[in-house]
Design a protein around this motif. Structure first.
Motif, PDB file in Angstrom:
ATOM      1  N   ALA A 109       0.832  -1.198   0.000  1.00 27.72           N
ATOM      2  CA  ALA A 109       0.000   0.000   0.000  1.00 27.72           C
ATOM      3  C   ALA A 109       0.872   1.255   0.000  1.00 27.72           C
ATOM      4  O   ALA A 109       0.580   2.230  -0.704  1.00 27.72           O
ATOM      5  N   ILE A 110       1.960   1.226   0.774  1.00 24.13           N
ATOM      6  CA  ILE A 110       2.826   2.404   0.882  1.00 24.13           C
ATOM      7  C   ILE A 110       3.492   2.698  -0.470  1.00 24.13           C
ATOM      8  O   ILE A 110       3.568   3.849  -0.911  1.00 24.13           O
ATOM      9  N   ILE A 111       3.964   1.618  -1.138  1.00 21.22           N
ATOM     10  CA  ILE A 111       4.579   1.809  -2.458  1.00 21.22           C
ATOM     11  C   ILE A 111       3.553   2.391  -3.425  1.00 21.22           C
ATOM     12  O   ILE A 111       3.853   3.301  -4.212  1.00 21.22           O
ATOM     13  N   LEU A 112       2.314   1.915  -3.320  1.00 18.87           N
ATOM     14  CA  LEU A 112       1.229   2.431  -4.163  1.00 18.87           C
ATOM     15  C   LEU A 112       1.000   3.923  -3.887  1.00 18.87           C
ATOM     16  O   LEU A 112       0.785   4.718  -4.807  1.00 18.87           O
ATOM     17  N   ILE A 116       1.188   6.865  -6.567  1.00 18.45           N
ATOM     18  CA  ILE A 116       0.042   7.747  -6.809  1.00 18.45           C
ATOM     19  C   ILE A 116       0.456   9.214  -6.669  1.00 18.45           C
ATOM     20  O   ILE A 116       0.122  10.054  -7.507  1.00 18.45           O
ATOM     21  N   VAL A 117       1.225   9.522  -5.606  1.00 15.40           N
ATOM     22  CA  VAL A 117       1.637  10.916  -5.382  1.00 15.40           C
ATOM     23  C   VAL A 117       2.461  11.422  -6.566  1.00 15.40           C
ATOM     24  O   VAL A 117       2.227  12.522  -7.092  1.00 15.40           O
ATOM     25  N   ILE A 118       3.413  10.588  -7.040  1.00 16.45           N
ATOM     26  CA  ILE A 118       4.288  11.036  -8.132  1.00 16.45           C
ATOM     27  C   ILE A 118       3.512  11.115  -9.451  1.00 16.45           C
ATOM     28  O   ILE A 118       3.664  12.085 -10.222  1.00 16.45           O
ATOM     29  N   ALA A 119       2.632  10.130  -9.697  1.00 16.87           N
ATOM     30  CA  ALA A 119       1.823  10.168 -10.919  1.00 16.87           C
ATOM     31  C   ALA A 119       0.921  11.402 -10.920  1.00 16.87           C
ATOM     32  O   ALA A 119       0.782  12.092 -11.936  1.00 16.87           O
ATOM     33  N   TYR A 120       0.333  11.699  -9.760  1.00 17.66           N
ATOM     34  CA  TYR A 120      -0.540  12.868  -9.617  1.00 17.66           C
ATOM     35  C   TYR A 120       0.250  14.150  -9.877  1.00 17.66           C
ATOM     36  O   TYR A 120      -0.219  15.075 -10.556  1.00 17.66           O
ATOM     37  N   TRP A 121       1.460  14.195  -9.356  1.00 17.06           N
ATOM     38  CA  TRP A 121       2.354  15.342  -9.534  1.00 17.06           C
ATOM     39  C   TRP A 121       2.568  15.604 -11.036  1.00 17.06           C
ATOM     40  O   TRP A 121       2.476  16.740 -11.516  1.00 17.06           O
ATOM     41  N   ILE A 122       2.834  14.532 -11.791  1.00 17.39           N
ATOM     42  CA  ILE A 122       3.092  14.679 -13.222  1.00 17.39           C
ATOM     43  C   ILE A 122       1.803  15.035 -13.960  1.00 17.39           C
ATOM     44  O   ILE A 122       1.742  16.001 -14.729  1.00 17.39           O
ATOM     45  N   LEU A 123       0.736  14.264 -13.682  1.00 17.09           N
ATOM     46  CA  LEU A 123      -0.500  14.403 -14.459  1.00 17.09           C
ATOM     47  C   LEU A 123      -1.149  15.771 -14.280  1.00 17.09           C
ATOM     48  O   LEU A 123      -1.711  16.315 -15.224  1.00 17.09           O
ATOM     49  N   ARG A 124      -1.066  16.346 -13.081  1.00 22.18           N
ATOM     50  CA  ARG A 124      -1.762  17.618 -12.866  1.00 22.18           C
ATOM     51  C   ARG A 124      -1.023  18.779 -13.549  1.00 22.18           C
ATOM     52  O   ARG A 124      -1.534  19.899 -13.583  1.00 22.18           O
TER      53      ARG A 124
ATOM     54  N   TRP B  82       4.508   6.105  10.698  1.00 19.18           N
ATOM     55  CA  TRP B  82       4.413   7.538  10.397  1.00 19.18           C
ATOM     56  C   TRP B  82       3.860   7.780   8.998  1.00 19.18           C
ATOM     57  O   TRP B  82       4.038   8.869   8.432  1.00 19.18           O
ATOM     58  N   LEU B  83       3.216   6.778   8.388  1.00 19.73           N
ATOM     59  CA  LEU B  83       2.732   6.919   7.012  1.00 19.73           C
ATOM     60  C   LEU B  83       1.734   8.069   6.900  1.00 19.73           C
ATOM     61  O   LEU B  83       1.877   8.940   6.035  1.00 19.73           O
ATOM     62  N   VAL B  84       0.734   8.094   7.789  1.00 20.76           N
ATOM     63  CA  VAL B  84      -0.326   9.099   7.691  1.00 20.76           C
ATOM     64  C   VAL B  84       0.255  10.500   7.876  1.00 20.76           C
ATOM     65  O   VAL B  84      -0.026  11.427   7.105  1.00 20.76           O
ATOM     66  N   GLY B 101       9.661  10.408   4.440  1.00 23.02           N
ATOM     67  CA  GLY B 101       8.925   9.734   5.508  1.00 23.02           C
ATOM     68  C   GLY B 101       8.170   8.522   4.987  1.00 23.02           C
ATOM     69  O   GLY B 101       8.171   7.458   5.606  1.00 23.02           O
ATOM     70  N   ILE B 102       7.542   8.665   3.811  1.00 23.55           N
ATOM     71  CA  ILE B 102       6.761   7.555   3.242  1.00 23.55           C
ATOM     72  C   ILE B 102       7.684   6.390   2.874  1.00 23.55           C
ATOM     73  O   ILE B 102       7.366   5.229   3.122  1.00 23.55           O
ATOM     74  N   ILE B 103       8.865   6.715   2.315  1.00 23.51           N
ATOM     75  CA  ILE B 103       9.812   5.652   1.946  1.00 23.51           C
ATOM     76  C   ILE B 103      10.246   4.871   3.196  1.00 23.51           C
ATOM     77  O   ILE B 103      10.276   3.637   3.197  1.00 23.51           O
TER      78      ILE B 103
END
Lengths: 126, 166
Positions: A109-112, A116-124, B82-84, B101-103
């Motif tokens: 989930a964390i890798i996802l 998502i954050v990086i894809a969103y960064w590019i797409l927006r 600390w993910l959230v 932090g996420i990594i």
């Protein structure tokens, strides 16, 4: 108070959060130039994943979900995930259903989330 | 150069440096070569330093998972990831610190479930550190900005020419 997040325990932080909520409820960041600017946008002209968060919070405090989604969709989508994460971190939920925690907040989930954050960064910015 | 090693009972060799590399010697392994007055721990021989650093440390077995009667909750759940908090930092102020932090959050999970509970605790501390750095950098930047705004306003400046709010 045992179940409250550690970071909110100091009364000062709680007070700060309350003051910020009042400010962001009363004033629309889009209409006042003294709200903080995003240094990434200022330097590059591209939006970062957090751009629009201030206006989105203003909209959310007015229960204007459509407006908030327009300003920063990722922020709005994240809210249930963030609330769920706090629930697992600060209640005994993760002991009662550890498998659900591992599925929703585990390594995959964390890798996802990062993707998502990086894809969103590019797409927006396209 | 030809090296000899000993286990305290017998001695072995001669070995070349490359052969010695395959013997998995530790800093405590006694070494002798022509020119040394006696058996010397490998850790005290400078030219063997490179050899020692490429030797992996001894593996500590993972602690038993269910050796106690009943369920030990401490071992069914990884330490705080600390993910959230990292996601909040990413969305509200400081993307690089939030991503860091996420990594580390993912490292907490992977280390915990591979049995490395100590490593999971260390990764948890790192994740917390980056998240807190992000939080404070954000707060201090905003305070500096507020002071800057007040000073400019007192001098009769206006902000309408500045970048739009993002």
């Amino acid at each position: 108070m045992r179940t409250l997040p550690q970071i909110f325990k100091p009364p000062l932080l709680l007070l700060l959060l309350l003051v910020l909520a009042v400010i962001y409820f009363a004033l629309d960041p889009a209409g006042f130039s003294f709200f903080p600017k995003c240094p990434f946008y200022w330097l590059t002209g591209y939006k970062c994943p957090g751009c629009g968060s201030q206006r989105a919070v203003h909209d959310l405090l007015h229960l204007n979900f459509r407006g908030a989604f327009h300003e920063n969709p990722l922020l709005v989508i994240s809210i249930p995930y963030i609330l769920g994460g706090f629930a697992f971190d600060y209640t005994n939920l993760s002991q009662r259903i550890p498998r659900v925690r591992k599925t929703l907040y585990g390594k995959t989930a964390i890798i996802l989330v990062v993707i998502i954050v990086i894809a969103y960064w590019i797409l927006r910015n396209i | 150069m030809e090296y000899f090693i000993t286990d305290g009972v017998s001695n072995f060799g001669p070995f070349t440096l490359d052969q010695l590399r395959e013997k998995n010697i530790t800093p405590a392994t006694k070494i002798w070569y022509s020119g040394l007055s006696g058996w010397t721990p490998a850790g005290e021989i400078p030219e063997l330093a490179a050899l020692l650093s490429s030797t992996p440390p001894p593996i500590s077995p993972p602690p038993p998972q269910f050796s106690y009667p009943g369920i030990n909750y401490a071992q069914t759940k990884p330490p705080k990831t600390w993910l959230v908090e990292s996601i909040l930092v990413t969305l509200f102020c400081c993307l690089p610190f939030g991503i860091a932090g996420i990594i580390y959050a993912s490292r907490v999970e992977s280390k915990f479930y591979s049995g490395d509970h100590q490593g999971a605790l260390l990764a948890s501390e790192d994740a917390g550190r980056w998240t807190k750095i992000g939080f404070w950098v954000g707060l201090v930047s905003v305070l500096i900005w507020v002071v800057f705004v007040i000073v400019t306003a007192l001098n009769g400046g206006n902000f309408e020419n500045f970048t739009p709010n993002f």
